[in-house]
Write a protein that holds these residues in place. Structure first.
Motif, PDB file in Angstrom:
ATOM      1  N   SER A  68       9.966   7.127  -3.095  1.00  0.00           N
ATOM      2  CA  SER A  68      10.696   7.733  -4.214  1.00  0.00           C
ATOM      3  C   SER A  68      12.071   7.094  -4.398  1.00  0.00           C
ATOM      4  O   SER A  68      12.757   6.760  -3.427  1.00  0.00           O
ATOM      5  CB  SER A  68      10.881   9.239  -3.944  1.00  0.00           C
ATOM      6  OG  SER A  68      11.704   9.807  -4.932  1.00  0.00           O
ATOM      7  N   VAL A  69      12.452   6.939  -5.643  1.00  0.00           N
ATOM      8  CA  VAL A  69      13.803   6.482  -5.970  1.00  0.00           C
ATOM      9  C   VAL A  69      14.587   7.605  -6.663  1.00  0.00           C
ATOM     10  O   VAL A  69      15.687   7.395  -7.153  1.00  0.00           O
ATOM     11  CB  VAL A  69      13.779   5.198  -6.844  1.00  0.00           C
ATOM     12  CG1 VAL A  69      13.187   4.050  -6.066  1.00  0.00           C
ATOM     13  CG2 VAL A  69      13.030   5.428  -8.142  1.00  0.00           C
TER      14      VAL A  69
ATOM     15  N   ASN B 261       0.803  -1.219   0.000  1.00  0.00           N
ATOM     16  CA  ASN B 261       0.000   0.000   0.000  1.00  0.00           C
ATOM     17  C   ASN B 261       0.841   1.277   0.000  1.00  0.00           C
ATOM     18  O   ASN B 261       0.351   2.333  -0.367  1.00  0.00           O
ATOM     19  CB  ASN B 261      -0.949   0.021   1.196  1.00  0.00           C
ATOM     20  CG  ASN B 261      -2.019  -1.051   1.091  1.00  0.00           C
ATOM     21  OD1 ASN B 261      -2.351  -1.499   0.003  1.00  0.00           O
ATOM     22  ND2 ASN B 261      -2.536  -1.471   2.223  1.00  0.00           N
ATOM     23  N   PHE B 262       2.105   1.216   0.426  1.00  0.00           N
ATOM     24  CA  PHE B 262       2.911   2.433   0.437  1.00  0.00           C
ATOM     25  C   PHE B 262       4.126   2.380  -0.479  1.00  0.00           C
ATOM     26  O   PHE B 262       4.759   3.411  -0.725  1.00  0.00           O
ATOM     27  CB  PHE B 262       3.328   2.819   1.869  1.00  0.00           C
ATOM     28  CG  PHE B 262       4.385   1.953   2.480  1.00  0.00           C
ATOM     29  CD1 PHE B 262       5.725   2.127   2.177  1.00  0.00           C
ATOM     30  CD2 PHE B 262       4.047   0.979   3.400  1.00  0.00           C
ATOM     31  CE1 PHE B 262       6.699   1.343   2.758  1.00  0.00           C
ATOM     32  CE2 PHE B 262       5.013   0.192   3.985  1.00  0.00           C
ATOM     33  CZ  PHE B 262       6.345   0.367   3.660  1.00  0.00           C
ATOM     34  N   LEU B 263       4.480   1.226  -1.020  1.00  0.00           N
ATOM     35  CA  LEU B 263       5.677   1.137  -1.861  1.00  0.00           C
ATOM     36  C   LEU B 263       5.619   2.048  -3.073  1.00  0.00           C
ATOM     37  O   LEU B 263       6.634   2.612  -3.479  1.00  0.00           O
ATOM     38  CB  LEU B 263       5.910  -0.302  -2.324  1.00  0.00           C
ATOM     39  CG  LEU B 263       6.674  -1.189  -1.351  1.00  0.00           C
ATOM     40  CD1 LEU B 263       6.833  -2.584  -1.915  1.00  0.00           C
ATOM     41  CD2 LEU B 263       8.014  -0.594  -0.989  1.00  0.00           C
ATOM     42  N   SER B 264       4.448   2.220  -3.658  1.00  0.00           N
ATOM     43  CA  SER B 264       4.342   3.074  -4.842  1.00  0.00           C
ATOM     44  C   SER B 264       4.646   4.536  -4.516  1.00  0.00           C
ATOM     45  O   SER B 264       4.963   5.321  -5.408  1.00  0.00           O
ATOM     46  CB  SER B 264       2.965   2.945  -5.476  1.00  0.00           C
ATOM     47  OG  SER B 264       1.976   3.375  -4.570  1.00  0.00           O
TER      48      SER B 264
END
Length: 168
Positions: free
Chosen positions: A163-164, A157-160
């Motif tokens: 930021s990379v 639910n939060f991986l998207s």
């Protein structure tokens, strides 16, 4: 029914603490402990898989007491549960003060390994626990597995939103 016991997967090794293992506090660097334990636990997992595995997760990491230059570390790892392609391994490190013989529990964790070949699975149907410790840990396997699955769902639910991109 094809069975395997926790003792069939048991891996035990000893490591003398050396200067190269120490951090700036004079105790064993946590990353060094994780490196040693991962190697031990991977052997236990392979004894069930008999195929290539990879470390997927390390849970419940507990650094309980530090190890220093006059200590040895006895590492034990054994399988405490498995699914179709996943294998849970319990690992602990028992310290021994070499000057006194005092033993202490310094570290433990649970590690999850996965069989890398998606077309292969664990060939055992049952894990047999023999010691009191093994019985307790295997009894709680499904509870830990459910907790990991819940955590994976939360993570999705939060991986998207992670930021990379470069922050500068």
């Amino acid at each position: 029914m094809k069975t395997i016991s926790c003792n069939d997967t048991l891996v035990v090794s000893n490591h003398r603490v050396l200067n190269a293992d120490l951090n700036e506090h004079g105790t064993v660097y946590g990353g060094r402990i994780l490196e040693l334990v991962d190697g031990q636990a991977s052997i236990a997992a392979m004894r069930v898989a008999r195929r290539m595995t990879a470390t997927a997760a390390i849970d419940n990491v507990q650094f309980l007491r530090p190890f220093d230059l006059k200590d040895s570390m006895c590492m034990e790892a054994y399988v405490t549960g498995f699914g179709k392609r996943s294998i849970e391994v319990f690992a602990k490190v028992i310290g021994e003060h070499l000057m006194t013989g005092e033993r202490f529990l310094g570290f433990y964790c649970f590690m999850t390994f996965v069989i890398l070949d998606a077309n292969k699975s664990v060939q055992y149907e049952k894990l047999i626990a023999e010691t009191q410790e093994q019985k307790k840990l295997t009894e709680l396997y499904l509870q830990r597995r459910k907790s990991r699955q819940d955590q994976q769902q939360t993570q999705q639910n939060f991986l998207s939103d992670i930021s990379v991109e470069k922050p500068w």
